[in-house]
Design a protein around this motif. Structure first.
Motif, PDB file in Angstrom:
ATOM      1  N   LEU A 240      24.104   1.155  17.385  1.00 54.34           N
ATOM      2  CA  LEU A 240      22.907   1.988  17.317  1.00 54.34           C
ATOM      3  C   LEU A 240      22.537   2.578  18.674  1.00 54.34           C
ATOM      4  CD1 LEU A 240      20.634  -0.052  14.885  1.00 54.34           C
ATOM      5  CD2 LEU A 240      21.979   1.998  14.406  1.00 54.34           C
ATOM      6  N   ALA A 241      23.003   1.968  19.767  1.00 55.11           N
ATOM      7  CA  ALA A 241      22.729   2.533  21.086  1.00 55.11           C
ATOM      8  C   ALA A 241      23.424   3.874  21.283  1.00 55.11           C
ATOM      9  CB  ALA A 241      23.165   1.551  22.176  1.00 55.11           C
ATOM     10  N   ASP A 242      24.492   4.142  20.518  1.00 50.58           N
ATOM     11  CA  ASP A 242      25.217   5.410  20.628  1.00 50.58           C
ATOM     12  C   ASP A 242      24.729   6.446  19.625  1.00 50.58           C
ATOM     13  OD1 ASP A 242      26.980   4.240  22.558  1.00 50.58           O
ATOM     14  OD2 ASP A 242      27.989   3.217  20.899  1.00 50.58           O
ATOM     15  N   LEU A 243      23.680   6.105  18.877  1.00 48.45           N
ATOM     16  CA  LEU A 243      23.246   7.016  17.816  1.00 48.45           C
ATOM     17  C   LEU A 243      22.659   8.306  18.380  1.00 48.45           C
ATOM     18  CD1 LEU A 243      23.074   7.270  14.773  1.00 48.45           C
ATOM     19  CD2 LEU A 243      20.811   6.202  14.848  1.00 48.45           C
ATOM     20  N   ASP A 244      21.917   8.216  19.452  1.00 48.20           N
ATOM     21  CA  ASP A 244      21.340   9.440  20.031  1.00 48.20           C
ATOM     22  C   ASP A 244      22.427  10.402  20.504  1.00 48.20           C
ATOM     23  OD1 ASP A 244      18.724   8.723  19.561  1.00 48.20           O
ATOM     24  OD2 ASP A 244      18.533   7.631  21.451  1.00 48.20           O
ATOM     25  N   GLY A 263       8.960   0.655  11.369  1.00 45.20           N
ATOM     26  CA  GLY A 263       8.967  -0.797  11.426  1.00 45.20           C
ATOM     27  C   GLY A 263       9.020  -1.297  12.856  1.00 45.20           C
ATOM     28  N   ASP A 264       9.392  -2.553  12.990  1.00 42.90           N
ATOM     29  CA  ASP A 264       9.457  -3.190  14.300  1.00 42.90           C
ATOM     30  C   ASP A 264      10.913  -3.218  14.759  1.00 42.90           C
ATOM     31  OD1 ASP A 264       9.000  -4.610  16.580  1.00 42.90           O
ATOM     32  OD2 ASP A 264       8.821  -6.567  15.571  1.00 42.90           O
ATOM     33  N   PRO A 265      11.334  -2.303  15.659  1.00 39.42           N
ATOM     34  CA  PRO A 265      12.731  -2.332  16.121  1.00 39.42           C
ATOM     35  C   PRO A 265      13.057  -3.688  16.760  1.00 39.42           C
ATOM     36  CG  PRO A 265      11.662  -0.294  16.772  1.00 39.42           C
ATOM     37  CD  PRO A 265      10.591  -1.189  16.260  1.00 39.42           C
ATOM     38  N   ARG A 266      14.189  -4.241  16.385  1.00 42.73           N
ATOM     39  CA  ARG A 266      14.588  -5.560  16.858  1.00 42.73           C
ATOM     40  C   ARG A 266      16.099  -5.600  16.969  1.00 42.73           C
ATOM     41  NH1 ARG A 266      13.920  -5.918  11.351  1.00 42.73           N
ATOM     42  NH2 ARG A 266      15.614  -6.956  10.217  1.00 42.73           N
ATOM     43  N   PRO A 267      16.646  -6.535  17.722  1.00 46.98           N
ATOM     44  CA  PRO A 267      18.111  -6.687  17.788  1.00 46.98           C
ATOM     45  C   PRO A 267      18.657  -7.141  16.434  1.00 46.98           C
ATOM     46  CG  PRO A 267      17.039  -7.798  19.637  1.00 46.98           C
ATOM     47  CD  PRO A 267      15.958  -7.434  18.671  1.00 46.98           C
ATOM     48  N   VAL A 268      19.691  -6.487  15.975  1.00 49.42           N
ATOM     49  CA  VAL A 268      20.353  -6.842  14.716  1.00 49.42           C
ATOM     50  C   VAL A 268      21.817  -7.125  15.010  1.00 49.42           C
ATOM     51  CG1 VAL A 268      18.755  -5.494  13.314  1.00 49.42           C
ATOM     52  CG2 VAL A 268      20.813  -4.414  14.196  1.00 49.42           C
ATOM     53  N   PRO A 269      22.529  -7.797  14.105  1.00 46.58           N
ATOM     54  CA  PRO A 269      23.948  -8.110  14.352  1.00 46.58           C
ATOM     55  C   PRO A 269      24.781  -6.857  14.581  1.00 46.58           C
ATOM     56  CG  PRO A 269      23.099  -9.408  12.518  1.00 46.58           C
ATOM     57  CD  PRO A 269      22.034  -8.425  12.867  1.00 46.58           C
ATOM     58  N   GLU A 270      25.860  -7.033  15.330  1.00 51.41           N
ATOM     59  CA  GLU A 270      26.726  -5.895  15.659  1.00 51.41           C
ATOM     60  C   GLU A 270      27.361  -5.295  14.415  1.00 51.41           C
ATOM     61  OE1 GLU A 270      29.536  -7.055  18.543  1.00 51.41           O
ATOM     62  OE2 GLU A 270      28.057  -7.453  20.121  1.00 51.41           O
ATOM     63  N   THR A 271      27.694  -6.125  13.440  1.00 54.24           N
ATOM     64  CA  THR A 271      28.299  -5.582  12.215  1.00 54.24           C
ATOM     65  C   THR A 271      27.345  -4.643  11.502  1.00 54.24           C
ATOM     66  OG1 THR A 271      27.555  -7.586  11.047  1.00 54.24           O
ATOM     67  CG2 THR A 271      29.818  -7.563  11.902  1.00 54.24           C
ATOM     68  N   ALA A 272      26.075  -5.004  11.463  1.00 56.15           N
ATOM     69  CA  ALA A 272      25.089  -4.116  10.837  1.00 56.15           C
ATOM     70  C   ALA A 272      24.911  -2.847  11.654  1.00 56.15           C
ATOM     71  CB  ALA A 272      23.763  -4.847  10.682  1.00 56.15           C
ATOM     72  N   GLN A 273      24.944  -2.950  12.973  1.00 61.47           N
ATOM     73  CA  GLN A 273      24.822  -1.756  13.812  1.00 61.47           C
ATOM     74  C   GLN A 273      25.996  -0.805  13.595  1.00 61.47           C
ATOM     75  OE1 GLN A 273      23.569  -2.103  17.894  1.00 61.47           O
ATOM     76  NE2 GLN A 273      22.954  -4.245  17.609  1.00 61.47           N
ATOM     77  N   ARG A 274      27.215  -1.349  13.553  1.00 63.55           N
ATOM     78  CA  ARG A 274      28.378  -0.477  13.339  1.00 63.55           C
ATOM     79  C   ARG A 274      28.315   0.197  11.979  1.00 63.55           C
ATOM     80  NH1 ARG A 274      31.172  -4.747  16.026  1.00 63.55           N
ATOM     81  NH2 ARG A 274      31.835  -5.632  14.044  1.00 63.55           N
ATOM     82  N   ALA A 275      27.925  -0.569  10.944  1.00 62.65           N
ATOM     83  CA  ALA A 275      27.831   0.028   9.611  1.00 62.65           C
ATOM     84  C   ALA A 275      26.770   1.121   9.575  1.00 62.65           C
ATOM     85  CB  ALA A 275      27.525  -1.053   8.578  1.00 62.65           C
ATOM     86  N   ALA A 276      25.622   0.892  10.224  1.00 65.55           N
ATOM     87  CA  ALA A 276      24.570   1.919  10.247  1.00 65.55           C
ATOM     88  C   ALA A 276      25.050   3.168  10.974  1.00 65.55           C
ATOM     89  CB  ALA A 276      23.322   1.344  10.915  1.00 65.55           C
ATOM     90  N   TYR A 277      25.757   2.990  12.093  1.00 67.52           N
ATOM     91  CA  TYR A 277      26.285   4.141  12.828  1.00 67.52           C
ATOM     92  C   TYR A 277      27.246   4.937  11.955  1.00 67.52           C
ATOM     93  CZ  TYR A 277      28.596   6.789  16.546  1.00 67.52           C
ATOM     94  OH  TYR A 277      29.112   7.799  17.316  1.00 67.52           O
TER      95      TYR A 277
END
Length: 371
Positions: A240-244, A263-277
């Motif tokens: 998600l850090a590369d989303l912008d 919502g409240d932005p919070r750290p999430v697992p890397e697998t969820a971040q990659r899937a969201a990206y």
């Protein structure tokens, strides 16, 4: 037959069978019973230790004129594959023992018929049975070894075929895709030098940077295809850090992209971040292919136990692309499988205004919390 059954049968026969030179009432004296038990134990252990049953079989022939222990010894000697060179010596010794036994005290009358019958029961039949069983064991062992060898060869051929196919795919991708992308980067660099408009030069620089990034990703893919294992040095997977940066590339290509975090932005697992990206990337790619310039809303909703991603594009602001980019048609299917592997859900639906909405819900516990 099981070893314990052979030992029990030998012990019982050593007691109940008549012995030469002994009365019937003395057949079960303590010494005879002890000898019978020893013969049974030697027959039970005959598969591992053959010398005890050989010695006791010879003693049973000499002392009691009983041939069943010697028959068991003959069978075990013949079936001992690593010591086949001892079989002729043993057969000659057993035959000589059976032939001279009637001459020993308490002697019996010697006759060719009696000696021949004893040779058949004590030597010939166990010899034939042992040779057949030994040959069968060798055949089965050879077949087992051959099957294992064929299985290893088949696995080696399959691995070789996979390696050749990976190499072929890597070569074709390099010859076709990498060459075309390299030409795009070179032409973009030449245009960037010659163009005078700053805005156009910035867009061309973005095209060149995107092409270089595509070449870097392609080299990583080719490295994986050419080798068994993944390369040791490769770029970290997107998050998600590369989303912008991804949204900036889409804006430079003509899309009006707006991002909103709820919502409240919070750290999430890397697998969820990659899937969201990947969800956002595939949705924007489809907008570029099929819609063109339009308004796109990217919403990230941080829920207590999941991360919801919504990519909603409106109707095209101008004419649709006359020459849409080619695609395999498997992007959304691959996304659905990726999200499903994480236990999430992906939903796609057209909007009444003519746009399209992609919604993904991915389980995303707070990092450090138990699931």
């Amino acid at each position: 037959m099981a070893p314990w059954a052979v030992g029990l049968a030998v012990a019982v026969l050593s007691i109940v069978l008549p012995a030469a030179g002994q009365a019937h009432e003395t057949a079960a004296d303590p010494g005879r019973v002890l000898f019978a038990v020893a013969c049974g134990a030697a027959a039970w252990a005959g598969r591992r230790w053959r010398w005890p049953v050989i010695v006791l079989g010879a003693a049973a022939c000499v002392l009691f004129a009983q041939w069943h222990v010697l028959a068991v010894a003959t069978y075990y000697v013949v079936t001992a594959a690593p010591r086949r060179h001892l079989v002729p010596l043993y057969v000659a010794t057993a035959t000589a023992l059976v032939a001279v036994r009637p001459l020993l005290p308490p002697g019996a009358r010697w006759s060719p018929e009696g000696v021949g019958a004893e040779l058949v029961w004590a030597v010939v039949l166990p010899l034939v049975a042992g040779l057949w069983v030994g040959a069968r064991r060798q055949v089965l062992a050879g077949l087992r070894e051959r099957a294992e060898r064929l299985e290893r060869e088949q696995a080696a051929r399959a691995e070789q075929a996979r390696a050749q196919e990976r190499t072929r795919i890597a070569r074709e991708m390099h010859d076709v895709v990498a060459h075309r992308v390299s030409l795009i980067v070179l032409h973009a660099g030449a245009l960037e030098v010659s163009v005078t408009d700053e805005r156009t030069a910035a867009e061309i620089a973005g095209i060149r940077a995107t092409g270089r990034e595509a070449l870097a990703n392609l080299r990583e893919v080719l490295g994986v295809l050419r080798t068994q294992d993944a390369p040791d040095h490769h770029a970290p997977p997107p998050s998600l850090a590369d989303l912008d940066r991804l949204l900036g590339q889409s804006r430079s290509a003509g899309l009006r992209v707006r991002r909103r975090d709820e919502g409240d932005p919070r750290p999430v697992p890397e697998t969820a971040q990659r899937a969201a990206y990947r969800v956002v990337q595939e949705a924007l790619t489809n907008v570029h292919k099929h819609v063109g310039a339009c308004d796109v809303d990217v919403v990230l909703r941080y829920r207590p136990r999941e991360l919801e991603i919504v990519v909603d594009n409106g109707p095209p602001a101008g004419p649709r692309p006359a020459d849409p980019l080619p695609g395999g048609g498997l992007g959304l299917l691959g996304l659905r499988e990726r999200v499903a592997l994480l236990g999430g859900r992906l939903r796609t639906s057209p909007s009444p205004e003519g746009g399209f909405t992609v919604t993904a819900r991915i389980p995303a516990e707070r990092v450090g919390e138990p699931a």
